[in-house]
Design an enzyme around this catalytic site. Structure first.
Site, PDB file in Angstrom:
ATOM      1  N   SER A  33     110.172  34.234 -13.425  1.00  0.00           N
ATOM      2  CA  SER A  33     110.582  34.944 -14.647  1.00  0.00           C
ATOM      3  C   SER A  33     111.787  35.846 -14.382  1.00  0.00           C
ATOM      4  O   SER A  33     112.748  35.840 -15.151  1.00  0.00           O
ATOM      5  CB  SER A  33     109.409  35.725 -15.246  1.00  0.00           C
TER       6      SER A  33
ATOM      7  N   ASP B  50     110.981  42.595  -8.788  1.00  0.00           N
ATOM      8  CA  ASP B  50     111.360  41.180  -8.923  1.00  0.00           C
ATOM      9  C   ASP B  50     112.841  41.042  -9.262  1.00  0.00           C
ATOM     10  O   ASP B  50     113.571  40.266  -8.644  1.00  0.00           O
ATOM     11  CB  ASP B  50     110.519  40.505 -10.012  1.00  0.00           C
TER      12      ASP B  50
HETATM   13  C1  GLA Z   1     104.647  41.738  -9.997  1.00  0.00           C
HETATM   14  C2  GLA Z   1     105.557  42.684 -10.760  1.00  0.00           C
HETATM   15  C3  GLA Z   1     106.325  43.572  -9.789  1.00  0.00           C
HETATM   16  C4  GLA Z   1     105.384  44.286  -8.827  1.00  0.00           C
HETATM   17  C5  GLA Z   1     104.407  43.288  -8.212  1.00  0.00           C
HETATM   18  C6  GLA Z   1     103.329  43.944  -7.414  1.00  0.00           C
HETATM   19  O1  GLA Z   1     105.400  40.861  -9.215  1.00  0.00           O
HETATM   20  O2  GLA Z   1     106.444  41.938 -11.546  1.00  0.00           O
HETATM   21  O3  GLA Z   1     107.095  44.507 -10.508  1.00  0.00           O
HETATM   22  O4  GLA Z   1     104.703  45.327  -9.474  1.00  0.00           O
HETATM   23  O5  GLA Z   1     103.768  42.468  -9.190  1.00  0.00           O
HETATM   24  O6  GLA Z   1     103.857  44.638  -6.342  1.00  0.00           O
END
Ligand code: GLA
Length: 391
Positions: free
Chosen positions: A139, A183
């Site tokens: 995403s 991310d």
């Molecule tokens: C997902 C979320 C991130 C982070 C991780 C856990 O990937 O998108 O922002 O919070 O979980 O660390």
């Protein structure tokens, strides 16, 4: 089982341009690519203002785009059937098979929030060599690739940090996931042979060299990755509740002693969530030091300790992920292993020496299959560069 040890992809600028021509009968004006990411260590620390380390990988999402003065936006994906048409300016969330379009739509909704313009009509084609639902953040990759393409066709070049923030904004306010900056930050600031370090309070982005000889292996269980189903949001909520009970804005400001002093007045679950976050931030910082010292044994110990904390304190692991971590860490050539991403299913990452082979990985997968009756996908991946325009 699909196994790719030395990943080679035929996705290139030429391939996506050809697919675009086939779909829309003309050439794209721009092509952008953004990588998926591994959460290396720092589980749920990002939205608590903490630190986190991630790696951009050598797989990702490509977006090809050409403006059109039709007043219509046409979205297609090589991984999804059909073409989704939206009048320019329409920004309603979509559901069903068209839901993937919410990522580029979310970016179109986000850019004006950062003072940026968006293209009106256009043709859009995405393609990916990133498994979705594997905790590798397809995403964020589609958000960043979309953002770079939208910005390029409108002749705008904001800072990389703004692009990353717009991607997160899309996720938080349009897709509806209260994620942190991990991310999008890693996809945006990735660099081959490096990890991305983020101090999420700034946010401040940096890179740390990955010591030579370390290998990444991902085991994707294909079990449910329930981010959007509320478990992620529930953990987010518990962390904010813990911060409030400790009298701090975000858990990054809480000292271990403050937490122990407040233990009696906290619900046990809230105490555990806070302890995970506080310890995990310390582990990230210790891991940066170990990386800089080239001490992969210590790095690996921290990775496995992070998983145990997710398992016992944050309670976002599953029997499948625990089994993989147990099996991996019992083998030679494995420095450490942990769940990667939000948790509640998804994937485990192992950091290994070069002696760990495809055969070793297949044995781990076979043990998993014997217990759970399904075979995980194995991905032997390399670090890669961050999001970029290809033309
Ligand atoms: C997902 C979320 C991130 C982070 C991780 C856990 O990937 O998108 O922002 O919070 O979980 O660390």
């Amino acid at each position: 089982m699909s196994h790719s040890s030395n990943h080679s992809s035929d996705t290139s600028r030429g391939a996506i341009a050809a697919a675009f021509r086939e779909k829309f009968g003309r050439a794209p004006a721009v092509v952008a690519r953004a990588p998926g990411r591994i959460e290396f260590i720092g589980n749920h620390t990002d939205y608590n203002g903490g630190t986190v380390l991630g790696a951009a990988i050598d797989r990702g999402v490509w977006v090809a785009l050409a403006p059109a003065n039709t007043g219509v936006r046409r979205f297609a994906s090589e991984q999804m059937p059909g073409v989704v048409e939206q009048p320019a300016g329409a920004l309603a969330r979509l559901s069903g098979p068209a839901a993937w379009v919410n990522y580029p739509l979310g970016v179109l909704a986000a850019l004006p929030e950062f003072g940026l313009g968006v293209p009106e009509g256009f043709d859009f084609l995405a393609t990916s060599d990133l498994p979705s639902g594997a905790g590798l953040s397809s995403s964020a990759a589609i958000e960043l690739a979309s953002a770079l393409a939208f910005l390029a066709v409108t002749g705008q070049s904001p800072s990389r940090e703004t692009v990353v923030k717009a991607g997160r904004y899309a996720e938080n306010h349009f897709v509806g996931v209260p994620c942190g900056i991990l991310d999008q930050g890693v996809s945006g600031f990735g660099r081959k042979d490096h990890l991305v370090f983020i101090d999420c309070r700034g946010p401040r982005f940096d890179t740390v060299p990955m010591p030579a000889g370390a290998q990444f292996w991902i085991f994707n269980t294909h079990t449910k990755h329930a981010l959007v189903d509320g478990l992620y949001a529930a953990r987010h909520h518990e962390c904010m509740e813990a911060a409030q009970a400790l009298g701090v804005g975000l858990l990054v400001e809480a000292e271990p002693a403050m937490l122990e002093a407040a233990k009696a007045k906290l619900a046990p679950a809230i105490y555990k969530r806070a302890k995970h976050i506080i310890d995990e931030i310390a582990r990230v910082d210790a891991t940066v030091l170990a990386l800089r010292a080239g001490d992969l044994a210590t790095v690996g110990k921290n990775l496995t300790a992070s998983h145990r904390s997710s398992q016992l304190l944050f309670e976002n692991s599953t029997a499948e992920l625990d089994f993989l971590v147990d099996t991996l860490t019992a083998r030679p050539h494995v420095y450490g292993a942990r769940l990667t991403g939000g948790g509640f299913g998804g994937a485990v990452m192992a950091l290994t020496s070069e002696q760990f082979s495809a055969d070793d990985a297949a044995q781990v997968a076979a043990a998993y299959a014997k217990k759970f009756g399904a075979t995980p996908d194995i991905l032997h991946t390399q670090t890669g560069d961050g999001a970029a325009l290809l033309s």
